[in-house]
Design an enzyme around this catalytic site. Structure first.
Site, PDB file in Angstrom:
ATOM      1  CE  LYS A 124      -9.700  20.766   9.571  1.00 32.02           C
ATOM      2  NZ  LYS A 124     -11.120  20.510   9.842  1.00 32.02           N
ATOM      3  CG  ASP A 164     -10.550  17.134   8.430  1.00 26.15           C
ATOM      4  OD1 ASP A 164     -11.549  17.772   8.768  1.00 26.15           O
ATOM      5  OD2 ASP A 164     -10.200  17.053   7.231  1.00 26.15           O
ATOM      6  N   GLY A 235     -18.162   9.791  -0.845  1.00 26.37           N
ATOM      7  CA  GLY A 235     -17.250   9.374   0.204  1.00 26.37           C
ATOM      8  C   GLY A 235     -17.667   8.026   0.765  1.00 26.37           C
ATOM      9  CG  PHE A 236     -15.354   4.745   1.114  1.00 26.61           C
ATOM     10  CD1 PHE A 236     -14.607   5.590   0.318  1.00 26.61           C
ATOM     11  CD2 PHE A 236     -14.715   3.670   1.724  1.00 26.61           C
ATOM     12  CE1 PHE A 236     -13.236   5.374   0.131  1.00 26.61           C
ATOM     13  CE2 PHE A 236     -13.349   3.436   1.538  1.00 26.61           C
ATOM     14  CZ  PHE A 236     -12.610   4.294   0.737  1.00 26.61           C
ATOM     15  N   GLY A 237     -16.023   7.201   4.132  1.00 31.70           N
ATOM     16  CA  GLY A 237     -15.310   7.193   5.413  1.00 31.70           C
ATOM     17  C   GLY A 237     -16.284   7.310   6.567  1.00 31.70           C
ATOM     18  CG  ASN A 238     -15.867   8.351  11.260  1.00 28.77           C
ATOM     19  OD1 ASN A 238     -16.239   7.234  11.580  1.00 28.77           O
ATOM     20  ND2 ASN A 238     -15.817   9.380  12.077  1.00 28.77           N
ATOM     21  CB  VAL A 239     -18.199  12.131   7.236  1.00 26.98           C
ATOM     22  CG1 VAL A 239     -19.353  13.060   6.949  1.00 26.98           C
ATOM     23  CG2 VAL A 239     -17.180  12.808   8.144  1.00 26.98           C
ATOM     24  CB  ALA A 240     -19.780   8.331   3.825  1.00 25.88           C
ATOM     25  CD1 TRP A 241     -20.847   3.175   9.218  1.00 28.42           C
ATOM     26  CD2 TRP A 241     -20.035   4.645  10.717  1.00 28.42           C
ATOM     27  NE1 TRP A 241     -21.059   2.661  10.483  1.00 28.42           N
ATOM     28  CE2 TRP A 241     -20.581   3.531  11.409  1.00 28.42           C
ATOM     29  CE3 TRP A 241     -19.465   5.690  11.440  1.00 28.42           C
ATOM     30  CZ2 TRP A 241     -20.575   3.469  12.803  1.00 28.42           C
ATOM     31  CZ3 TRP A 241     -19.467   5.612  12.819  1.00 28.42           C
ATOM     32  CH2 TRP A 241     -20.013   4.514  13.488  1.00 28.42           C
TER      33      TRP A 241
HETATM   34  N1  GLU Z   1     -12.544  17.925  11.385  1.00 30.10           N
HETATM   35  C1  GLU Z   1     -13.857  18.155  11.891  1.00 30.10           C
HETATM   36  C2  GLU Z   1     -14.385  19.449  11.324  1.00 30.10           C
HETATM   37  O1  GLU Z   1     -14.075  19.770  10.189  1.00 30.10           O
HETATM   38  C3  GLU Z   1     -13.930  18.064  13.407  1.00 30.10           C
HETATM   39  C4  GLU Z   1     -13.058  19.021  14.157  1.00 30.10           C
HETATM   40  C5  GLU Z   1     -13.031  18.790  15.664  1.00 30.10           C
HETATM   41  O2  GLU Z   1     -13.700  17.876  16.154  1.00 30.10           O
HETATM   42  O3  GLU Z   1     -12.311  19.540  16.329  1.00 30.10           O
HETATM   43  O4  GLU Z   1     -15.137  20.176  11.914  1.00 30.10           O
END
Ligand code: GLU
Length: 444
Positions: A124, A164, A235-241
């Site tokens: 990360k 992320d 949330g309202f970003g990519n993941v929430a979408w």
């Molecule tokens: N940030 C995302 C996660 O927490 C995706 C990580 C990735 O695609 O390498 O798993």
């Protein structure tokens, strides 16, 4: 394994790294039995070796803003464990980013990636850079400066970063451009790229889609379904979408989204053009949800979280520790049946304890949100083969992977009374894969 002793030594070595210590403690507590059943793990000090990253790279990122002023941010990459494959994990750009947060995320990523069935280790990275309110040109200059330092540590078989919080297609594009220029290679070293230069179809929606495929299986295993269920999303970003899109498609009604400013309650359901509006909201880079209420005539509740709503399912999609004990209590009183973390470590340990005590279905982030990194793994495969799969092909593979993750969680998480402890299941399954790989490869 003496968990208390190990935790004490980590606390002494890494004081104040609360999120990291929290993530480690949760995993150690749940793998204790299986660890003790394998004396060879203790002998090889697997736990002690697993909880420390292989290495941490930190660097400064100087760049010039639109006014001509020099700005200095911090950049990090944590290469946590590559026993089963190249380090893999996102980059987070947010003012809250520090070593503790990135170490917790990197540690979680080891197990999450192991669960995906794909050969990916855990890593990360990120920066305390705040993309909020920055111009495109500023974001580009920052990303280029960040990659000027990072590029030498990454590679398609070494370490493959992705997005992320605060890092989406735009940021990945700028970073990839700089990597390509410096390395003189076009090997797809980042995932989450645009389609024109090696990105994968379905990647932007994969975390949310995968989350809903997993929750669907949790419900079906418990003899019910998503049809007609009400869902609170944060949330309202990519993941929430992505989550709202798939939840609606599968027959549920999403009634909330949230931002740092508060939450929106839309009792008619957030569907169709309202979901697409989330992308517009995000593009303004103001980090607020209140404009949704003005546009669609929904309720805006400032400075509160959506967990006070009466819903069947709660899906945290924003950030770590965003659902605490009091929120869990409210949800349980209001009859929630399932909490699925699509954010990383969305619930506090006290919230999880309460959910488990009340035998509420609880899916931990490292299983529920693994669809994002799994699809990144599929992007790596496509890049290595120099071809692109169609959206249905990628979606089918994502579906299959989420289903296998669910199976592993059930296998290791089913308790005597039939209740499935998904947290335990995910941790044990992920741990065993990595531990066996470490054992086979010797003390390195
Ligand atoms: N940030 C995302 C996660 O927490 C995706 C990580 C990735 O695609 O390498 O798993």
């Amino acid at each position: 394994m003496n968990i208390e002793k190990l935790m004490q030594s980590l606390e002494a070595k890494h004081p104040g790294e609360n999120e990291y210590l929290q993530a480690v403690h949760e995993v150690l507590m749940t793998i204790e039995d299986v660890y003790n059943a394998h004396p060879e793990f203790e002998q090889a000090k697997i736990a002690e070796r697993l909880v420390e990253p292989d290495r941490i790279i930190t660097f400064k990122v100087p760049w010039v803003d639109d006014r001509g002023d020099v700005q200095v941010n911090l950049g990090y990459r944590i290469q946590f464990n590559n026993a089963i494959g190249p380090y893999k994990g996102g980059l987070r750009f947010h003012p809250s980013v520090n070593l503790s947060i990135l170490k917790f995320l990197g540690f979680e990523q080891i197990f999450k990636n192991a669960l995906t069935t794909l050969p990916m280790g855990g890593g990360k990275g990120g920066s305390d850079f705040n993309p909020k309110g920055k111009s495109d040109a500023e974001v580009m200059r920052f990303c280029q400066a960040f990659m000027t330092e990072l590029w030498q540590y990454i590679g398609p078989e070494t370490d493959v970063p992705a997005g992320d919080i605060g890092v989406g297609g735009r940021e990945i594009g700028y970073m990839y451009g700089m990597y390509r220029k410096l390395a003189r290679q076009n090997t797809g070293v980042l995932t989450g790229k645009n389609l024109e230069f090696g990105g994968s179809l379905i990647r932007p929606e994969a975390t949310g889609f995968g989350g809903l495929y997993f929750v669907k299986q949790m419900l079906e295993t418990a003899g019910t379904s998503l049809k007609g269920k009400t869902i609170a999303i944060s949330g309202f970003g990519n993941v929430a979408w992505g989550a709202a899109t798939k939840a609606t498609e599968l027959g549920a009604k999403v009634v909330s989204i949230s931002g740092p400013d508060g939450y929106i309650y839309d009792e008619d359901g957030i569907s169709g053009e309202k979901i697409d509006y989330l992308l517009e909201l995000r593009a303004t880079c103001n980090d607020i949800v209140s404009p949704y209420a003005e546009k669609f005539g929904a309720k805006y509740i400032p400075n509160r979280r959506p967990w006070e709503l009466k819903v069947d399912i709660a899906l945290p999609c924003a950030t770590q520790n965003e659902l605490d004990k009091n929120d869990a209590k409210l949800l349980i009183e209001n009859g929630v049946i399932c909490v699925g973390e699509i954010s990383n470590m969305g619930c506090t340990p006290e919230a999880i304890d309460l959910l488990l005590k009340h035998k509420i279905m609880y899916g931990p982030g490292k299983a529920v949100n693994a669809g994002g990194v799994a699809t990144s793994g599929l992007e790596m495969t496509q890049n290595a083969m120099h071809l692109s799969w169609t959206a249905p092909e990628v979606d089918a593979k994502l579906h299959q992977i989420m289903s296998e993750i669910h199976t592993q969680c059930v296998r290791y998480g089913r308790e005597n009374d039939g209740y499935i402890n998904y947290m335990k299941g995910a941790n044990v399954a992920g741990f065993l894969k990595v531990a066996k790989a470490m054992m086979a490869q010797g003390i390195i």
